[in-house]
Design a protein around this motif. Structure first.
Motif, PDB file in Angstrom:
ATOM      1  N   PRO A 118       0.699  -1.364  -0.066  1.00 38.10           N
ATOM      2  CA  PRO A 118       0.072  -0.114   0.121  1.00 38.10           C
ATOM      3  C   PRO A 118       0.866   1.238   0.134  1.00 38.10           C
ATOM      4  O   PRO A 118       0.208   2.368  -0.320  1.00 38.10           O
ATOM      5  N   ASP A 119       2.138   1.351   0.124  1.00 40.69           N
ATOM      6  CA  ASP A 119       3.104   2.307   0.345  1.00 40.69           C
ATOM      7  C   ASP A 119       3.545   2.631  -1.195  1.00 40.69           C
ATOM      8  O   ASP A 119       4.438   3.473  -1.276  1.00 40.69           O
ATOM      9  N   GLY A 120       3.255   1.656  -2.040  1.00 40.81           N
ATOM     10  CA  GLY A 120       3.549   2.004  -3.383  1.00 40.81           C
ATOM     11  C   GLY A 120       4.694   1.046  -3.800  1.00 40.81           C
ATOM     12  O   GLY A 120       4.996   0.822  -5.153  1.00 40.81           O
ATOM     13  N   GLU A 121       5.327   0.436  -2.988  1.00 38.79           N
ATOM     14  CA  GLU A 121       6.345  -0.562  -3.389  1.00 38.79           C
ATOM     15  C   GLU A 121       5.816  -1.817  -3.999  1.00 38.79           C
ATOM     16  O   GLU A 121       4.646  -2.113  -3.644  1.00 38.79           O
ATOM     17  N   CYS A 122       6.519  -2.308  -4.869  1.00 39.89           N
ATOM     18  CA  CYS A 122       6.042  -3.344  -5.690  1.00 39.89           C
ATOM     19  C   CYS A 122       7.297  -4.250  -6.148  1.00 39.89           C
ATOM     20  O   CYS A 122       8.171  -3.677  -6.804  1.00 39.89           O
ATOM     21  N   TRP A 123       6.855  -5.607  -6.219  1.00 44.03           N
ATOM     22  CA  TRP A 123       7.928  -6.406  -6.484  1.00 44.03           C
ATOM     23  C   TRP A 123       7.266  -7.499  -7.604  1.00 44.03           C
ATOM     24  O   TRP A 123       6.398  -7.848  -7.676  1.00 44.03           O
ATOM     25  N   ARG A 124       8.164  -8.194  -8.220  1.00 42.33           N
ATOM     26  CA  ARG A 124       8.034  -9.159  -9.000  1.00 42.33           C
ATOM     27  C   ARG A 124       8.549 -10.632  -8.724  1.00 42.33           C
ATOM     28  O   ARG A 124       9.724 -10.650  -8.292  1.00 42.33           O
ATOM     29  N   ASN A 125       7.837 -11.971  -8.647  1.00 46.59           N
ATOM     30  CA  ASN A 125       8.441 -13.021  -8.206  1.00 46.59           C
ATOM     31  C   ASN A 125       8.530 -13.774  -9.667  1.00 46.59           C
ATOM     32  O   ASN A 125       7.916 -14.132 -10.495  1.00 46.59           O
ATOM     33  N   GLN A 126       9.865 -14.526  -9.846  1.00 45.62           N
ATOM     34  CA  GLN A 126      10.261 -15.348 -10.857  1.00 45.62           C
ATOM     35  C   GLN A 126      10.346 -16.718 -10.619  1.00 45.62           C
ATOM     36  O   GLN A 126      10.588 -17.303 -11.415  1.00 45.62           O
ATOM     37  N   THR A 127       9.917 -17.240  -9.400  1.00 42.77           N
ATOM     38  CA  THR A 127      10.007 -18.647  -9.180  1.00 42.77           C
ATOM     39  C   THR A 127       8.670 -19.121  -9.408  1.00 42.77           C
ATOM     40  O   THR A 127       7.554 -18.444  -9.524  1.00 42.77           O
ATOM     41  N   GLY A 128       8.300 -20.421  -9.649  1.00 47.64           N
ATOM     42  CA  GLY A 128       7.049 -21.108  -9.857  1.00 47.64           C
ATOM     43  C   GLY A 128       6.968 -21.405 -11.598  1.00 47.64           C
ATOM     44  O   GLY A 128       7.978 -20.912 -12.475  1.00 47.64           O
ATOM     45  N   ASN A 129       6.195 -22.356 -11.692  1.00 51.54           N
ATOM     46  CA  ASN A 129       5.963 -22.678 -13.190  1.00 51.54           C
ATOM     47  C   ASN A 129       4.576 -23.423 -13.118  1.00 51.54           C
ATOM     48  O   ASN A 129       3.550 -23.295 -12.434  1.00 51.54           O
ATOM     49  N   GLY A 130       4.373 -24.024 -14.398  1.00 50.95           N
ATOM     50  CA  GLY A 130       3.065 -24.472 -14.794  1.00 50.95           C
ATOM     51  C   GLY A 130       2.431 -25.565 -13.856  1.00 50.95           C
ATOM     52  O   GLY A 130       1.334 -25.849 -13.789  1.00 50.95           O
ATOM     53  N   ALA A 131       3.423 -26.143 -13.172  1.00 53.34           N
ATOM     54  CA  ALA A 131       3.034 -27.377 -12.156  1.00 53.34           C
ATOM     55  C   ALA A 131       1.864 -26.448 -11.199  1.00 53.34           C
ATOM     56  O   ALA A 131       1.323 -27.211 -10.536  1.00 53.34           O
TER      57      ALA A 131
ATOM     58  N   ALA B 220       9.374 -21.757  -5.581  1.00 49.01           N
ATOM     59  CA  ALA B 220      10.718 -22.429  -5.622  1.00 49.01           C
ATOM     60  C   ALA B 220      10.334 -23.839  -5.336  1.00 49.01           C
ATOM     61  O   ALA B 220      10.972 -25.024  -5.897  1.00 49.01           O
ATOM     62  N   CYS B 221       9.437 -24.198  -4.500  1.00 48.68           N
ATOM     63  CA  CYS B 221       9.000 -25.679  -4.331  1.00 48.68           C
ATOM     64  C   CYS B 221       8.746 -26.362  -5.630  1.00 48.68           C
ATOM     65  O   CYS B 221       8.804 -27.508  -6.054  1.00 48.68           O
ATOM     66  N   ALA B 222       7.839 -25.598  -6.224  1.00 50.97           N
ATOM     67  CA  ALA B 222       7.275 -26.151  -7.726  1.00 50.97           C
ATOM     68  C   ALA B 222       8.556 -26.283  -8.650  1.00 50.97           C
ATOM     69  O   ALA B 222       8.428 -27.101  -9.428  1.00 50.97           O
ATOM     70  N   ASP B 223       9.376 -25.291  -8.704  1.00 53.84           N
ATOM     71  CA  ASP B 223      10.559 -25.366  -9.342  1.00 53.84           C
ATOM     72  C   ASP B 223      11.259 -26.718  -9.228  1.00 53.84           C
ATOM     73  O   ASP B 223      11.788 -27.226  -9.925  1.00 53.84           O
ATOM     74  N   ALA B 224      11.489 -27.093  -7.754  1.00 52.11           N
ATOM     75  CA  ALA B 224      12.350 -28.127  -7.295  1.00 52.11           C
ATOM     76  C   ALA B 224      11.533 -29.623  -7.667  1.00 52.11           C
ATOM     77  O   ALA B 224      12.048 -30.574  -8.364  1.00 52.11           O
ATOM     78  N   TRP B 225      10.108 -29.423  -7.812  1.00 55.16           N
ATOM     79  CA  TRP B 225       9.174 -30.650  -8.133  1.00 55.16           C
ATOM     80  C   TRP B 225       9.657 -30.813  -9.553  1.00 55.16           C
ATOM     81  O   TRP B 225       9.925 -31.944  -9.915  1.00 55.16           O
ATOM     82  N   ILE B 226       9.679 -30.034 -10.552  1.00 61.76           N
ATOM     83  CA  ILE B 226      10.003 -30.460 -12.104  1.00 61.76           C
ATOM     84  C   ILE B 226      11.344 -30.566 -12.414  1.00 61.76           C
ATOM     85  O   ILE B 226      11.756 -30.856 -13.504  1.00 61.76           O
ATOM     86  N   SER B 227      12.191 -30.212 -11.379  1.00 60.79           N
ATOM     87  CA  SER B 227      13.584 -30.710 -11.639  1.00 60.79           C
ATOM     88  C   SER B 227      13.762 -32.335 -11.774  1.00 60.79           C
ATOM     89  O   SER B 227      14.623 -32.781 -12.515  1.00 60.79           O
ATOM     90  N   THR B 228      12.635 -32.901 -11.262  1.00 60.47           N
ATOM     91  CA  THR B 228      12.938 -34.466 -11.370  1.00 60.47           C
ATOM     92  C   THR B 228      11.597 -35.225 -11.825  1.00 60.47           C
ATOM     93  O   THR B 228      11.322 -36.492 -11.795  1.00 60.47           O
ATOM     94  N   ARG B 229      10.534 -34.394 -11.838  1.00 65.92           N
ATOM     95  CA  ARG B 229       9.164 -34.682 -11.978  1.00 65.92           C
ATOM     96  C   ARG B 229       8.207 -33.990 -13.097  1.00 65.92           C
ATOM     97  O   ARG B 229       9.019 -32.762 -13.444  1.00 65.92           O
ATOM     98  N   SER B 230       7.458 -34.623 -13.794  1.00 64.45           N
ATOM     99  CA  SER B 230       6.609 -34.054 -14.805  1.00 64.45           C
ATOM    100  C   SER B 230       5.734 -32.698 -14.037  1.00 64.45           C
ATOM    101  O   SER B 230       5.155 -32.883 -12.872  1.00 64.45           O
ATOM    102  N   ALA B 231       5.665 -31.812 -14.750  1.00 63.82           N
ATOM    103  CA  ALA B 231       4.694 -30.594 -14.078  1.00 63.82           C
ATOM    104  C   ALA B 231       3.187 -30.831 -14.032  1.00 63.82           C
ATOM    105  O   ALA B 231       2.443 -30.453 -13.319  1.00 63.82           O
TER     106      ALA B 231
ATOM    107  N   HIS C 104      -0.551 -30.248  -1.830  1.00 60.12           N
ATOM    108  CA  HIS C 104      -0.156 -30.443  -0.620  1.00 60.12           C
ATOM    109  C   HIS C 104       1.618 -30.829  -0.605  1.00 60.12           C
ATOM    110  O   HIS C 104       2.305 -30.722   0.196  1.00 60.12           O
ATOM    111  N   GLU C 105       1.842 -31.415  -1.891  1.00 55.90           N
ATOM    112  CA  GLU C 105       3.546 -31.753  -1.973  1.00 55.90           C
ATOM    113  C   GLU C 105       4.324 -30.628  -1.979  1.00 55.90           C
ATOM    114  O   GLU C 105       5.549 -30.919  -1.731  1.00 55.90           O
ATOM    115  N   LEU C 106       3.964 -29.344  -2.314  1.00 60.18           N
ATOM    116  CA  LEU C 106       4.729 -28.221  -2.221  1.00 60.18           C
ATOM    117  C   LEU C 106       5.084 -28.015  -0.617  1.00 60.18           C
ATOM    118  O   LEU C 106       6.292 -27.722  -0.543  1.00 60.18           O
ATOM    119  N   SER C 107       4.362 -28.460   0.243  1.00 63.77           N
ATOM    120  CA  SER C 107       4.684 -28.257   1.754  1.00 63.77           C
ATOM    121  C   SER C 107       5.697 -29.289   2.159  1.00 63.77           C
ATOM    122  O   SER C 107       6.488 -29.220   2.868  1.00 63.77           O
TER     123      SER C 107
END
Length: 280
Positions: free
Chosen positions: A198-211, A248-259, A265-268
């Protein structure tokens, strides 16, 4: 007009801002969080969000959910405590315990009861996360503690009255504009999630994927936000780190598994390994 190029909340920033767990700490050090989630028809949302919270540094978790959901959840998440029909009780004003943070919405439908519960928890002097059924077009009270709303584009459209197409075209500028206008933190989910304060600060996140394009992953994020708000001193860093690590958890998932194959619940379940990598 081209969209503003937002700064990225990087792995280095996460590493620098994650809290340390002191050897002399106890569960009270990291606070008690309240999760109002789940219903007769969607009991799993309370479990998925509860997993996210319990894996994210919280000291103690209270899950307020429908009575029918409790016996389904307890066998797989016995570490939480349970407040039967917590949504209805909160709507009546029965929030008595002091909470470090509160999250409401996963597995709930927009209703008068949900709206009354939202109004009640916003009277508490702690951060509040609103998701799913708790997201609606409303004005928010002026309060010191942050309000975090976590819409996907369709929900953001409902909140603002704008078309989904316009939202998708101007994600950064609209998130920033409405965060300031409503006085809330907006986590606008999607490819490269936008986090606007709400103070105008704004960020973009680059982790995550289609999974992450699967039901329940937003519930995990809500739980992670709740947990991290409890263990971080700086709520901005809590929000940014939760969003980053969720992806980042989703990114770790697709390193060895299909998206295609991720379950929310597997993210946790991946978070302990992913978080550890950020501590080294």
């Amino acid at each position: 007009m081209a969209e503003e190029k937002l700064p990225i909340w990087t792995k280095e920033r996460v590493k620098a801002s994650l809290p340390k767990r002191g050897s002399d700490s106890h569960k009270g050090t990291y606070g008690t969080g309240l999760l109002l989630a789940g219903s007769d028809d969607m009991p799993g949302a309370a479990l998925i969000a509860g997993y996210g919270a319990m894996r994210s540094g919280i000291g103690k978790l209270v899950i307020g959910t429908s009575e029918s959901a409790v016996p389904l959840i307890v066998p797989v998440l016995p570490e939480a405590t349970y407040w039967r029909d917590g949504l209805e009780k909160a709507a009546r004003g029965d929030v008595e315990e002091h909470y470090r943070a509160i999250a409401i919405g996963p597995g709930l439908l927009p209703s008068e009861t949900t709206e009354l519960a939202v109004r009640r928890v916003l009277q508490e002097e702690c951060p509040v996360v609103l998701d799913a059924g708790a997201l609606s077009k409303r004005l928010y009270p002026d309060r010191k503690a942050p309000i975090i709303v976590t819409p996907h584009p369709g929900e953001f459209s409902r909140i603002t009255g704008l078309s989904i197409q316009e939202v998708q075209t101007r994600r950064a500028s609209l998130a920033k504009e409405w965060a300031v206008k409503l006085g809330v933190t907006i986590v606008l989910k999607g490819n490269e999630t936008v986090i606007a304060f709400p103070d105008g600060e704004c960020w973009r996140n680059q982790t995550g994927n289609g999974a992450l394009a699967k039901g329940g992953t937003g519930d995990t994020l809500t739980g992670m936000l709740l947990g991290m708000l409890c263990c971080h001193e700086n709520p901005k860093e809590a929000v940014l780190n939760a969003v980053h690590l969720h992806g980042a958890c989703a990114d770790a998932w697709i390193s060895t598994r299909s998206a295609h194959t991720l379950l929310a619940h597997e993210l946790s379940h991946w978070l302990p390994e992913v978080w550890k990598d950020y501590e080294e």
